[in-house]
Design a protein around this motif. Structure first.
Motif, PDB file in Angstrom:
ATOM      1  N   LYS A   4       7.420   1.375   0.634  1.00 63.17           N
ATOM      2  CA  LYS A   4       7.932   0.708  -0.579  1.00 63.17           C
ATOM      3  C   LYS A   4       9.113   1.432  -1.201  1.00 63.17           C
ATOM      4  O   LYS A   4      10.138   0.828  -1.493  1.00 63.17           O
ATOM      5  CB  LYS A   4       6.830   0.649  -1.650  1.00 63.17           C
ATOM      6  N   THR A   5       8.919   2.735  -1.438  1.00 60.76           N
ATOM      7  CA  THR A   5       9.965   3.491  -2.121  1.00 60.76           C
ATOM      8  C   THR A   5      11.230   3.551  -1.262  1.00 60.76           C
ATOM      9  O   THR A   5      12.339   3.335  -1.755  1.00 60.76           O
ATOM     10  CB  THR A   5       9.457   4.911  -2.455  1.00 60.76           C
ATOM     11  N   THR A   6      11.021   3.821   0.019  1.00 63.39           N
ATOM     12  CA  THR A   6      12.167   3.873   0.932  1.00 63.39           C
ATOM     13  C   THR A   6      12.872   2.522   0.938  1.00 63.39           C
ATOM     14  O   THR A   6      14.102   2.447   0.834  1.00 63.39           O
ATOM     15  CB  THR A   6      11.680   4.204   2.372  1.00 63.39           C
ATOM     16  N   THR A  10       8.220  -2.974   7.672  1.00 60.17           N
ATOM     17  CA  THR A  10       8.879  -1.681   7.879  1.00 60.17           C
ATOM     18  C   THR A  10       8.449  -1.029   9.194  1.00 60.17           C
ATOM     19  O   THR A  10       7.489  -1.464   9.825  1.00 60.17           O
ATOM     20  CB  THR A  10       8.536  -0.699   6.736  1.00 60.17           C
ATOM     21  N   LYS A  11       9.173  -0.007   9.556  1.00 60.72           N
ATOM     22  CA  LYS A  11       8.861   0.844  10.716  1.00 60.72           C
ATOM     23  C   LYS A  11       8.929   0.085  12.038  1.00 60.72           C
ATOM     24  O   LYS A  11       8.173   0.371  12.958  1.00 60.72           O
ATOM     25  CB  LYS A  11       7.516   1.549  10.516  1.00 60.72           C
ATOM     26  N   GLN A  69      10.431  11.167  -5.717  1.00 62.66           N
ATOM     27  CA  GLN A  69      10.943  10.617  -4.449  1.00 62.66           C
ATOM     28  C   GLN A  69      11.972   9.514  -4.721  1.00 62.66           C
ATOM     29  O   GLN A  69      13.002   9.426  -4.050  1.00 62.66           O
ATOM     30  CB  GLN A  69       9.767  10.044  -3.637  1.00 62.66           C
ATOM     31  N   LEU A 110       0.821  -1.207   0.000  1.00 62.30           N
ATOM     32  CA  LEU A 110       0.000   0.000   0.000  1.00 62.30           C
ATOM     33  C   LEU A 110       0.858   1.260   0.000  1.00 62.30           C
ATOM     34  O   LEU A 110       2.026   1.216   0.404  1.00 62.30           O
ATOM     35  CB  LEU A 110      -0.896   0.026   1.248  1.00 62.30           C
ATOM     36  N   ARG A 117       1.373   9.291  -9.497  1.00 65.45           N
ATOM     37  CA  ARG A 117       1.892  10.363  -8.643  1.00 65.45           C
ATOM     38  C   ARG A 117       3.304  10.760  -9.077  1.00 65.45           C
ATOM     39  O   ARG A 117       4.265  10.059  -8.773  1.00 65.45           O
ATOM     40  CB  ARG A 117       1.910   9.909  -7.184  1.00 65.45           C
ATOM     41  N   GLY A 146       2.446   4.421   1.358  1.00 64.48           N
ATOM     42  CA  GLY A 146       2.804   4.777   2.734  1.00 64.48           C
ATOM     43  C   GLY A 146       3.403   3.625   3.522  1.00 64.48           C
ATOM     44  O   GLY A 146       3.856   3.804   4.651  1.00 64.48           O
ATOM     45  N   SER A 147       3.408   2.431   2.921  1.00 63.03           N
ATOM     46  CA  SER A 147       3.942   1.280   3.656  1.00 63.03           C
ATOM     47  C   SER A 147       5.467   1.366   3.783  1.00 63.03           C
ATOM     48  O   SER A 147       6.059   0.761   4.671  1.00 63.03           O
ATOM     49  CB  SER A 147       3.548  -0.022   2.948  1.00 63.03           C
ATOM     50  N   LYS A 200      16.670   1.222   0.099  1.00 61.44           N
ATOM     51  CA  LYS A 200      17.489   0.490   1.081  1.00 61.44           C
ATOM     52  C   LYS A 200      18.001  -0.821   0.495  1.00 61.44           C
ATOM     53  O   LYS A 200      19.152  -1.205   0.694  1.00 61.44           O
ATOM     54  CB  LYS A 200      16.648   0.156   2.318  1.00 61.44           C
ATOM     55  N   ASP A 204      11.196   0.376  13.979  1.00 60.84           N
ATOM     56  CA  ASP A 204      11.825   1.270  14.952  1.00 60.84           C
ATOM     57  C   ASP A 204      10.774   2.042  15.735  1.00 60.84           C
ATOM     58  O   ASP A 204      11.063   2.609  16.778  1.00 60.84           O
ATOM     59  CB  ASP A 204      12.753   2.254  14.231  1.00 60.84           C
ATOM     60  N   GLU A 262      14.269   5.696   8.727  1.00 58.33           N
ATOM     61  CA  GLU A 262      14.056   6.338   7.428  1.00 58.33           C
ATOM     62  C   GLU A 262      15.320   6.380   6.585  1.00 58.33           C
ATOM     63  O   GLU A 262      15.264   6.572   5.384  1.00 58.33           O
ATOM     64  CB  GLU A 262      13.524   7.757   7.647  1.00 58.33           C
ATOM     65  N   GLY A 315      12.602  -2.999   8.109  1.00 61.19           N
ATOM     66  CA  GLY A 315      13.034  -1.605   8.022  1.00 61.19           C
ATOM     67  C   GLY A 315      13.019  -1.019   9.420  1.00 61.19           C
ATOM     68  O   GLY A 315      12.055  -1.190  10.157  1.00 61.19           O
ATOM     69  N   THR A 316      14.124  -0.356   9.770  1.00 62.59           N
ATOM     70  CA  THR A 316      14.229   0.133  11.149  1.00 62.59           C
ATOM     71  C   THR A 316      14.514   1.628  11.201  1.00 62.59           C
ATOM     72  O   THR A 316      15.143   2.099  12.138  1.00 62.59           O
ATOM     73  CB  THR A 316      15.342  -0.630  11.894  1.00 62.59           C
TER      74      THR A 316
END
Ligand code: GDP
Length: 295
Positions: free
Chosen positions: A112-114, A247-248, A146, A107, A140, A109-110, A118, A250, A276, A273-274
């Motif tokens: 993905k791009t970040t 992800t997230k 981004q 989705l 978008r 905001g999950s 990584k 952290d 940004e 993912g830990t």
């Protein structure tokens, strides 16, 4: 991470730790506490119930109460079972194929791009690969931008066709570009929506079919609890993906997602993912995660 679950289990195990002799009642009470902790961490009810039933059976099978340190043995059983529930071994990433094609799903905001960035950075610096990032979001322009920012920050080229509204074509052209220019990994970042919708699923299914990736990864925000499980199921039904990226981790998150997703879709969690930053990526180790959860 997993403070709630850890604290609760700590309390549960407190009954057992240091007690030379425990009773069947202690065991039952502890397992009840374990189950409650799992439920509080957003683990699905059935999974939590099955989990404690299994541990109880094993405890009985191993005659826990007659051993010298029954508390420790029960703690070990819980830890082993939790490790197993999260996949047991470390799941590697399939880097076969020339180029290796990796499709990112999930989705908006999950992360993905970040995570695409990584992963590219990880493959570049740790696996000696030459990755290419591909922007396949045709809705978008900011998402494409981004990815360029991410690519710039790690020195990885980004492929995009801002005028093209056909993500299948963009992905196919990117693979051609990779072959012609010596890139051996192609990471395709796709468009996500805020919720599962039919058109997004249709689009990613088409891209998936056209490019036949070696790895299809599903990216999910660990903070989304039970929703994470439902989203994982929806994507897996369409893509039969190869692995999950959590992800997230952290953030102030609960451990439930790691446990439930694996149980419901039966696909390994491959990375977490830990943060940004581009180096905030870790291979997922089930045993470490279990230890962390149990404190
Ligand atoms: P996408 O829409 O799926 O591509 O998601 P993005 O990659 O744009 O990420 C959404 C937001 O989450 C951004 O603000 C990222 O910086 C942030 N983010 C991504 N991964 C992580 C992570 O592991 N930890 C934290 N704290 N933030 C993350």
């Amino acid at each position: 991470m997993f403070d709630n679950l850890s604290d609760k289990l700590d309390k549960a195990f407190h009954i057992l730790k240091g007690h030379g002799k425990i009773t069947e009642v202690n065991v039952a009470e502890t397992l009840k506490e374990v189950r409650r902790a799992l439920l509080d961490a957003d683990v699905n009810f059935k999974i939590a119930k099955d989990f404690t039933t299994k541990v109880k059976e094993k405890a009985i099978g191993q005659d826990v109460l007659t051993t010298l340190q029954p508390g420790q043995l029960l703690v070990k059983l819980v830890k082993d079972e939790l490790t197993e529930l999260m996949g047991g071994d470390v799941a590697g990433i399939n880097l076969s194929g020339n180029p290796t094609v990796i499709l990112m799903s999930g989705l908006q905001g999950s992360g993905k791009t970040t995570f695409s960035g990584k992963l590219a950075n990880y493959l570049l610096t740790k696996k000696n690969k030459k990755p290419l990032l591909v922007a396949c979001d045709i809705y978008r322009p900011a998402a494409i931008q981004q990815l360029y920012v991410v690519g710039d920050s790690i020195g990885v080229e980004v492929y995009s066709e801002p005028e093209n509204k056909n993500p299948v074509e963009i992905a196919q052209n990117a693979i051609k570009h990779a072959k012609a220019n010596g890139f051996n990994v192609v990471i395709v970042d796709t468009a996500g929506r805020l919720a599962v919708d039919e058109q997004m699923m249709k689009e990613i299914a088409e891209v998936h079919k056209a490019i036949q990736p070696q790895e299809t990864l599903f990216v999910v925000d660990a903070m989304t609890g039970q929703d994470a499980v439902n989203t994982a199921k929806a994507f897996n039904d369409i893509l039969n993906f190869d692995g999950v990226i959590l992800t997230k981790l952290d953030g102030d998150t609960r451990g439930g997602a790691a446990i439930s997703i694996k149980s419901v879709v039966n696909k390994p969690i491959k990375f977490v993912g830990t943060g940004e930053k581009m180096d905030a990526i870790d291979v997922f180790y089930p045993v470490r995660m279990a230890e962390r959860i149990l404190g």
